[in-house]
Design a protein around this motif. Structure first.
Motif, short mmCIF file in Angstrom:
data_model
loop_
_atom_site.label_atom_id
_atom_site.label_comp_id
_atom_site.label_asym_id
_atom_site.label_seq_id
_atom_site.Cartn_x
_atom_site.Cartn_y
_atom_site.Cartn_z
N TRP A 1 0.94 -1.24 -0.04
CA TRP A 1 0.01 0.00 0.26
C TRP A 1 0.83 1.28 0.09
CZ3 TRP A 1 -0.62 3.95 3.86
CH2 TRP A 1 -1.57 4.78 3.41
N LEU A 2 2.20 1.38 0.80
CA LEU A 2 2.96 2.28 0.80
C LEU A 2 3.55 2.76 -0.49
CD1 LEU A 2 3.49 4.18 3.15
CD2 LEU A 2 5.82 2.88 3.69
N ARG A 3 3.93 1.68 -1.29
CA ARG A 3 4.54 1.74 -2.28
C ARG A 3 3.35 2.36 -3.61
NH1 ARG A 3 6.94 -2.99 -1.06
NH2 ARG A 3 5.38 -4.36 -2.16
N GLN A 4 2.19 2.36 -3.48
CA GLN A 4 1.15 2.90 -4.42
C GLN A 4 0.83 4.39 -3.93
OE1 GLN A 4 -2.12 0.26 -3.84
NE2 GLN A 4 -1.05 -1.32 -4.99
N LEU A 5 1.47 4.94 -3.12
CA LEU A 5 1.14 6.37 -2.59
C LEU A 5 1.55 7.46 -3.69
CD1 LEU A 5 2.24 6.38 1.09
CD2 LEU A 5 -0.12 6.51 0.09
N SER A 6 2.66 6.93 -4.50
CA SER A 6 3.02 7.71 -5.58
C SER A 6 2.07 8.04 -6.68
CB SER A 6 4.40 7.27 -6.17
OG SER A 6 4.21 6.02 -6.57
N LEU A 7 1.06 6.90 -6.84
CA LEU A 7 -0.12 6.95 -7.85
C LEU A 7 -1.23 7.84 -7.49
CD1 LEU A 7 0.17 3.31 -8.61
CD2 LEU A 7 1.38 5.10 -9.64
#
Length: 317
Positions: free
Chosen positions: A9-15
């Motif tokens: 979930w944290l890696r998807q914050l940039s999206l």
């Protein structure tokens, strides 16, 4: 949330879009505020004693609304760092530091309520709960050269259901000239280091018995008390065996070497100017406002975290 799921979930914050990031920040703000409050309380009281039996023999017993809960080994009761304090059972802890920031800026009840999105009655309740212990953060004794003088405010029964006098418009004046029973006397004593004590002595002029009751316990035996020419001070110091000097203000005398009351009179002036922004304060709440002004004077309390520490009775004086 599991660690792996949280990482994905944290890696998807940039999206996220800008609007979604703002929504996420708004959703996290209450939780972050609660964590800050709980951390400040935990740091202020790392080893709290039992509010029931005052014993310090306790062990950790889970959590309660973000705070560490303890069980007393002596009496078996559970408690947190807020148990037995004026802040016990208050809600919306995540907003406390924001509200204390408004108090440091001396904002009104309604302005603070609007900024924190709470009811005005909640704002009023918080104000006086936070000040319940702050007003007791005073020096033990006044030493060296101490000045004392009275401040008179028109007595206000704002908020009372029954009045013991005819009602008058807010901001009115007394029916008679001079000091009368319509005024509340505030005695302020202040030494040259800035240590301050204040007392609500009652209605009307100051008396010798009131000085014995309020002022004598906070004066060092070797203090030099400087006042104006009020006869109550001369009688009090003679009976108490305290060194006394006075300035004759009626004769135009203001300063005689180190003998003056300009320090305490300047404090009076600052308090009056600060109190005027509230457009009328009930006399029964004057001790809280005096403690509030003492906390703000000279930036003694400069941060909401320090204010919170004092509100639960942890002083660094």
């Amino acid at each position: 949330m599991e660690t792996k799921r949280f990482g994905r979930w944290l890696r998807q914050l940039s999206l996220l879009t800008r609007r979604q990031r703002l929504q996420l920040m708004d959703a996290l703000r209450p939780a972050v505020g609660l964590d800050q409050v709980c951390e400040a309380i935990a740091c202020a009281a790392p080893d709290p004693c039992c509010p029931s039996c005052q014993a310090r023999r306790s062990y950790r017993h889970g959590h309660s609304r973000g705070l560490q809960r303890y069980r007393c080994r002596a009496c078996g009761r559970t408690f947190t760092a807020l148990s037995g304090t004026p802040l016990s059972r208050l809600r919306h802890r995540a907003k406390w530091l924001g509200y204390l920031g408004n108090m440091l800026d001396a904002k009104s009840v309604r302005t603070s309520a609007k900024a924190l999105e709470v009811h005005r009655n909640t704002s009023f309740r918080w104000r006086h709960r936070f000040l319940a212990l702050v007003k007791h953060d005073r020096p033990e004794r006044l030493a060296g050269i101490a000045e004392a003088d009275e401040l008179f405010l028109l007595e206000s029964q704002k908020g009372s259901r029954k009045l013991d006098r005819p009602a008058r418009r807010r901001g009115g004046v007394a029916a008679t000239r001079g000091i009368s029973r319509e005024h509340v006397c505030v005695l302020v004593a202040r030494d040259r280091t800035g240590g301050t004590h204040d007392f609500i002595t009652g209605r009307g002029a100051l008396t010798r018995d009131q000085l014995h009751r309020h002022l004598l316990p906070v004066l060092d035996p070797d203090v030099l008390l400087v006042t104006d020419g009020h006869p109550a001070y001369r009688c009090f110091t003679r009976e108490a065996g305290i060194s006394h000097e006075f300035v004759n203000l009626r004769a135009g005398e203001r300063v005689r070497g180190a003998v003056h009351v300009q320090n305490v009179n300047a404090y009076h002036r600052r308090f009056r100017q600060w109190l005027a922004r509230f457009h009328g304060v009930a006399s029964r709440y004057l001790p809280n406002y005096l403690g509030w002004q003492w906390a703000l004077d000279g930036a003694r309390i400069a941060t909401p975290e320090r204010f919170l520490r004092c509100a639960i009775g942890v002083f660094n004086t």
